[in-house]
Write a protein that holds these residues in place. Structure first.
Motif, PDB file in Angstrom:
ATOM      1  N   ARG A 173      38.870 -34.413 -75.287  1.00  0.00           N
ATOM      2  CA  ARG A 173      37.778 -34.308 -74.318  1.00  0.00           C
ATOM      3  C   ARG A 173      37.323 -35.696 -73.851  1.00  0.00           C
ATOM      4  O   ARG A 173      36.127 -35.978 -73.726  1.00  0.00           O
ATOM      5  N   LEU A 174      38.311 -36.538 -73.573  1.00  0.00           N
ATOM      6  CA  LEU A 174      38.047 -37.881 -73.051  1.00  0.00           C
ATOM      7  C   LEU A 174      38.772 -38.052 -71.727  1.00  0.00           C
ATOM      8  O   LEU A 174      39.843 -37.470 -71.515  1.00  0.00           O
ATOM      9  N   PRO A 175      38.227 -38.867 -70.827  1.00  0.00           N
ATOM     10  CA  PRO A 175      38.892 -39.096 -69.540  1.00  0.00           C
ATOM     11  C   PRO A 175      40.040 -40.083 -69.685  1.00  0.00           C
ATOM     12  O   PRO A 175      39.961 -41.037 -70.467  1.00  0.00           O
ATOM     13  N   ILE A 176      41.103 -39.876 -68.930  1.00  0.00           N
ATOM     14  CA  ILE A 176      42.196 -40.832 -68.917  1.00  0.00           C
ATOM     15  C   ILE A 176      41.824 -42.013 -68.031  1.00  0.00           C
ATOM     16  O   ILE A 176      41.047 -41.883 -67.084  1.00  0.00           O
ATOM     17  N   VAL A 177      42.335 -43.159 -68.377  1.00  0.00           N
ATOM     18  CA  VAL A 177      42.137 -44.376 -67.595  1.00  0.00           C
ATOM     19  C   VAL A 177      43.439 -44.668 -66.865  1.00  0.00           C
ATOM     20  O   VAL A 177      44.507 -44.604 -67.454  1.00  0.00           O
ATOM     21  N   GLY A 178      43.339 -44.973 -65.569  1.00  0.00           N
ATOM     22  CA  GLY A 178      44.556 -45.341 -64.860  1.00  0.00           C
ATOM     23  C   GLY A 178      44.785 -44.529 -63.611  1.00  0.00           C
ATOM     24  O   GLY A 178      44.028 -43.606 -63.291  1.00  0.00           O
ATOM     25  N   PRO A 179      45.860 -44.850 -62.877  1.00  0.00           N
ATOM     26  CA  PRO A 179      46.102 -44.262 -61.563  1.00  0.00           C
ATOM     27  C   PRO A 179      46.698 -42.865 -61.631  1.00  0.00           C
ATOM     28  O   PRO A 179      47.315 -42.469 -62.610  1.00  0.00           O
ATOM     29  N   GLY A 180      46.512 -42.127 -60.549  1.00  0.00           N
ATOM     30  CA  GLY A 180      47.030 -40.773 -60.398  1.00  0.00           C
ATOM     31  C   GLY A 180      45.958 -39.895 -59.781  1.00  0.00           C
ATOM     32  O   GLY A 180      45.022 -39.484 -60.469  1.00  0.00           O
ATOM     33  N   LYS A 181      46.076 -39.613 -58.481  1.00  0.00           N
ATOM     34  CA  LYS A 181      45.054 -38.822 -57.801  1.00  0.00           C
ATOM     35  C   LYS A 181      44.923 -37.424 -58.396  1.00  0.00           C
ATOM     36  O   LYS A 181      43.845 -36.831 -58.386  1.00  0.00           O
ATOM     37  N   TRP A 182      46.033 -36.886 -58.911  1.00  0.00           N
ATOM     38  CA  TRP A 182      46.008 -35.540 -59.472  1.00  0.00           C
ATOM     39  C   TRP A 182      45.117 -35.429 -60.708  1.00  0.00           C
ATOM     40  O   TRP A 182      44.663 -34.334 -61.060  1.00  0.00           O
ATOM     41  N   LEU A 183      44.834 -36.544 -61.377  1.00  0.00           N
ATOM     42  CA  LEU A 183      44.054 -36.498 -62.614  1.00  0.00           C
ATOM     43  C   LEU A 183      42.675 -35.876 -62.406  1.00  0.00           C
ATOM     44  O   LEU A 183      42.169 -35.169 -63.262  1.00  0.00           O
ATOM     45  N   GLY A 184      42.082 -36.137 -61.247  1.00  0.00           N
ATOM     46  CA  GLY A 184      40.772 -35.568 -60.966  1.00  0.00           C
ATOM     47  C   GLY A 184      40.792 -34.067 -60.787  1.00  0.00           C
ATOM     48  O   GLY A 184      39.767 -33.396 -60.955  1.00  0.00           O
ATOM     49  N   GLU A 185      41.965 -33.522 -60.477  1.00  0.00           N
ATOM     50  CA  GLU A 185      42.064 -32.078 -60.249  1.00  0.00           C
ATOM     51  C   GLU A 185      42.218 -31.295 -61.537  1.00  0.00           C
ATOM     52  O   GLU A 185      41.928 -30.092 -61.565  1.00  0.00           O
ATOM     53  N   VAL A 186      42.678 -31.935 -62.599  1.00  0.00           N
ATOM     54  CA  VAL A 186      42.948 -31.191 -63.840  1.00  0.00           C
ATOM     55  C   VAL A 186      42.115 -31.670 -65.009  1.00  0.00           C
ATOM     56  O   VAL A 186      42.220 -31.144 -66.108  1.00  0.00           O
ATOM     57  N   SER A 187      41.268 -32.689 -64.821  1.00  0.00           N
ATOM     58  CA  SER A 187      40.456 -33.206 -65.925  1.00  0.00           C
ATOM     59  C   SER A 187      39.218 -32.349 -66.116  1.00  0.00           C
ATOM     60  O   SER A 187      38.698 -31.784 -65.163  1.00  0.00           O
TER      61      SER A 187
END
Length: 246
Positions: free
Chosen positions: A232-246
């Protein structure tokens, strides 16, 4: 000497990820770029095998007995999840075997487990992706096993390219990787998957996503995302898709 010991509060409470890496991994520094400050990575490696990157190596480094032993090596530092950080080793025998690897890690005592190919499956499902382009550093036979794995997930490989390397994958330049990703793309592909945790990709993701207008999924990115999601921690780094599945 008069010291204000309140000034020494800390350090930041540590949360750990156990990482089981193939013996030839050389990209530890890229892994650390994906995690927030409070996360520590605790690495263990599979035993050395005197073979080139190939179908044989993928089979050898994915031996569940080696994964269980490596898991036990990192448990004393109390990781919250243990990751098998290897794309080919986790797809080479198909989806059932991938699931058996996470079971082997948990049976060895890990509180939770992920594999790189299992993380890929999670993201493809969450983003509802069914057509992808693929770039690998492997030979044609091992790349074909990735196509088979994706097929089991109901995902079509609409285009594919491979570098045919037997070793030294971490030495490939960003320019070469970017050129091959662009060449591997296909108009029908909803995303591009770049395989291998030993292939450097971190700084390429954002500019290539902007240029191509679609997600660029890479092996280390996916693995760290799957671990941090379980914590339950946010990932650090690039990837626009990350906001859609976090």
């Amino acid at each position: 000497m008069d010291l204000d010991f309140l000034a020494f509060e800390g350090p930041l409470a540590q949360r750990g990820i156990g990482v089981i890496a193939p013996f030839d991994l050389a990209l530890e520094r890229e892994l650390w770029r994906w995690v927030p400050m409070e996360v520590s990575l605790h690495l263990a490696r599979t035993p050395y095998e005197p073979v080139p990157v190939s179908m044989e190596m993928a089979q050898l480094v994915s031996d569940s007995r080696h994964l269980a032993a490596a898991t036990r090596d990192v448990l004393h530092v109390e990781p919250e999840v243990v990751a098998y950080l290897c794309t080919s080793g986790s797809f080479v025998n198909g989806t059932d075997y991938e699931r058996s690897l996470t079971k082997a890690i948990c049976d060895a005592g890990a509180p939770d487990a992920v594999t790189t190919s299992g993380a890929l499956a999670e993201v493809l499902h969450q983003l509802d992706l069914h057509r992808v382009s693929v770039l690998t550093p492997y030979d044609a036979d091992l790349t074909g096993k990735l196509h088979d794995f994706l097929g089991e997930l109901g995902v079509d490989t609409v285009s594919s390219d491979h570098l045919g390397l037997g070793g030294g994958i971490w030495k490939v330049s960003y320019r070469t990787i970017a050129e091959r990703i662009l060449a591997a793309d296909h108009a029908d592909a909803e995303a591009i998957f770049v395989s291998c945790t030993n292939l450097p990709t971190f700084d390429l993701i954002e500019p290539l996503e902007s240029a191509l207008g679609k997600p660029v999924l890479t092996a280390n990115q996916l693995t760290m995302w799957a671990c941090l999601r379980r914590m339950r921690l946010p990932i650090v780094g690039p990837g626009k898709w990350l906001g859609e599945v976090s």
